[in-house]
Design a protein around this motif. Structure first.
Motif, short mmCIF file in Angstrom:
data_model
loop_
_atom_site.label_atom_id
_atom_site.label_comp_id
_atom_site.label_asym_id
_atom_site.label_seq_id
_atom_site.Cartn_x
_atom_site.Cartn_y
_atom_site.Cartn_z
N ALA A 1 -1.72 -2.91 5.09
CA ALA A 1 -1.23 -4.02 4.27
C ALA A 1 -2.18 -5.20 4.34
O ALA A 1 -2.48 -5.85 3.32
N TRP B 1 8.08 -0.92 2.11
CA TRP B 1 6.94 -1.85 2.04
C TRP B 1 5.62 -1.11 2.07
O TRP B 1 4.63 -1.54 1.43
N TYR B 2 5.55 0.00 2.84
CA TYR B 2 4.32 0.78 2.93
C TYR B 2 4.04 1.50 1.60
O TYR B 2 2.90 1.56 1.14
N LEU C 1 2.39 -0.62 -1.11
CA LEU C 1 0.94 -0.82 -1.08
C LEU C 1 0.25 0.08 -2.10
O LEU C 1 -0.83 -0.26 -2.61
#
Length: 431
Positions: free
Chosen positions: A192, A384-385, A388
């Motif tokens: 991130a 959230w990953y 990316l």
């Protein structure tokens, strides 16, 4: 006028009186002369006390000194080619701070369990001090390399809500009313950070709750984890070999005395110059089978396998393109053969095993979601990953270096327990 200094800087005071705060490492006497082996953390120097040249109280004070007693010593610095440091002190004054009684670590041989129980004192030994100085130089070189090559230092969290690679080897704790774990790796967070800063690296502690007692494993250890946007697998390998060569050269340039103290064969370190040899996993399996190892394609390598491969080389060697099924979910498949991934382990020479593991990461959003499904990973916990890849995905690569294994290799140590001030191992949490 008497200048207060440290042993490392006595070369600047030849022929001058100085005062040094120190400890007695050892001492011996020839009747009318006492030889004090003194240390102050920066180095060692011999203090010579001549009975006919000092007041009686100075002679008696020197005579009363015991191993690891602390003192201020005053005297004149002179050159002495026969001394390991090249200098000696002619002692004129002694101010005792504390006289030690029954110091537990004597010059005789002690068992490793005894020494580990007294690790807080064992650190004072010349070899242990030298290892920690080399460790500090390695840390400095690591930071200098990345700082000089356009990387930004980023600190990932130590407390994490979950792990994409399972929780069997994680330390569990409570985060108020939630479950939390001590980090095994900051890699995902560094990906991130790379999407924000381009080239980044982290440098911090990691924790593995593995019930392992091998000479290569610690429960708590330090990891260096760079991540690089717009960098493919091939370029990442070039960074890794440049990085390792830089670190080794920095130790050679700055820690010759310490390497000599621990008895390291410097000629082996002088050979650590890139490019490093590379073999594929397929070639490694073939080689091991030819050497009599019964290991089928698709199994990961253990310590004996890595050692056998490393014995062929005088520098680190990359083993590349491992089977997809035995590597982490985030590694990018080889476009020409999806059964293997674009990854590499760097194996240190002399039987020290893997010191770096790295890969190109999956940048295809659909493929990463497939991997989450295959590995039964929580998309909710790591949305959230996945973001990316959803918002501006790019090719990117990264790797992780284990500091303690690297220190063990560069120092030529038998066990990683001596590479960190206070090691945490399966059955050791004290001191």
């Amino acid at each position: 006028m008497t200048a207060q200094t440290v042993i490392r800087q006595v070369s600047q005071h030849v022929g001058q009186p100085v005062k040094i705060g120190c400890w007695v490492h050892n001492k011996r006497s020839s009747g009318k002369i006492q030889f004090l082996q003194l240390r102050d953390g920066t180095g060692y120097i011999q203090g010579v006390v001549v009975r006919s040249d000092v007041p009686e109280e100075v002679w008696d004070a020197a005579k009363s000194l015991t191993q690891e007693s602390s003192l201020y010593v005053t005297g004149e610095i002179r050159e002495e080619p026969r001394s390991q440091s090249g200098y000696e002190m002619t002692v004129t004054g002694i101010e005792i701070i504390h006289l030690t009684e029954n110091y537990p670590i004597t010059p005789k041989e002690h068992g490793i369990d005894f020494l580990m129980d007294h690790r807080h004192l064992w650190l004072r030994a010349p070899k242990q001090r030298a290892i920690l100085v080399i460790r500090a130089q390695i840390i400095s070189a690591i930071q200098n390399y990345f700082d000089e090559n356009g990387f930004t230092l980023v600190d990932p969290p130590i407390l994490t809500p979950s792990s994409c690679e399972g929780t069997t080897n994680l330390f569990h704790t409570k985060y108020f009313d939630e479950d939390a774990y001590l980090t095994q790796s900051g890699q995902l967070y560094m990906e991130a950070a790379a999407m924000a800063l381009g080239k980044v690296y982290s440098f911090g502690p990691t924790f593995r709750a593995e019930k392992s007692k091998t000479r290569r494993h610690l429960i708590e250890f330090w990891m260096i984890e760079p991540e690089m946007a717009f960098v493919d697998h091939e370029e990442s390998l070039r960074v890794q070999e440049s990085f390792i060569a830089y670190v080794v050269q920095s130790v050679l340039d700055n820690c010759r005395k310490e390497l000599e103290t621990i008895g390291r064969d410097i000629t082996k370190l002088e050979k650590i110059v890139g490019p490093f040899p590379r073999i594929t996993y397929d070639d490694a399996i073939k080689f091991l089978n030819e050497q009599g190892y019964d290991i089928p394609w698709g199994e990961d390598f253990g310590a004996p396998h890595e050692t056998a491969i490393a014995e062929k080389y005088e520098t680190p060697v990359f083993i590349t393109h491992y089977p997809t099924k035995i590597k982490a979910f985030y590694m990018k498949p080889d476009p020409t053969n999806p059964d293997v991934v674009l990854c590499a382990d760097m194996i240190a020479p002399e039987g020290y095993g893997e010191i770096i593991g790295g890969s190109q990461r999956i940048d295809d959003p659909a493929l990463l979601e497939e991997r989450f499904t295959e590995h039964e990973l929580s998309t909710e916990a790591y949305q959230w990953y996945l973001d990316l890849r959803k918002y501006g995905t790019v090719p990117h690569s990264g790797f992780g270096l284990g500091l303690e294994r690297t220190v063990a290799w560069i120092c030529g140590l038998d066990h990683v327990r001596e590479t960190i001030p206070f090691p945490r191992m399966l059955y050791r949490l004290y001191p």
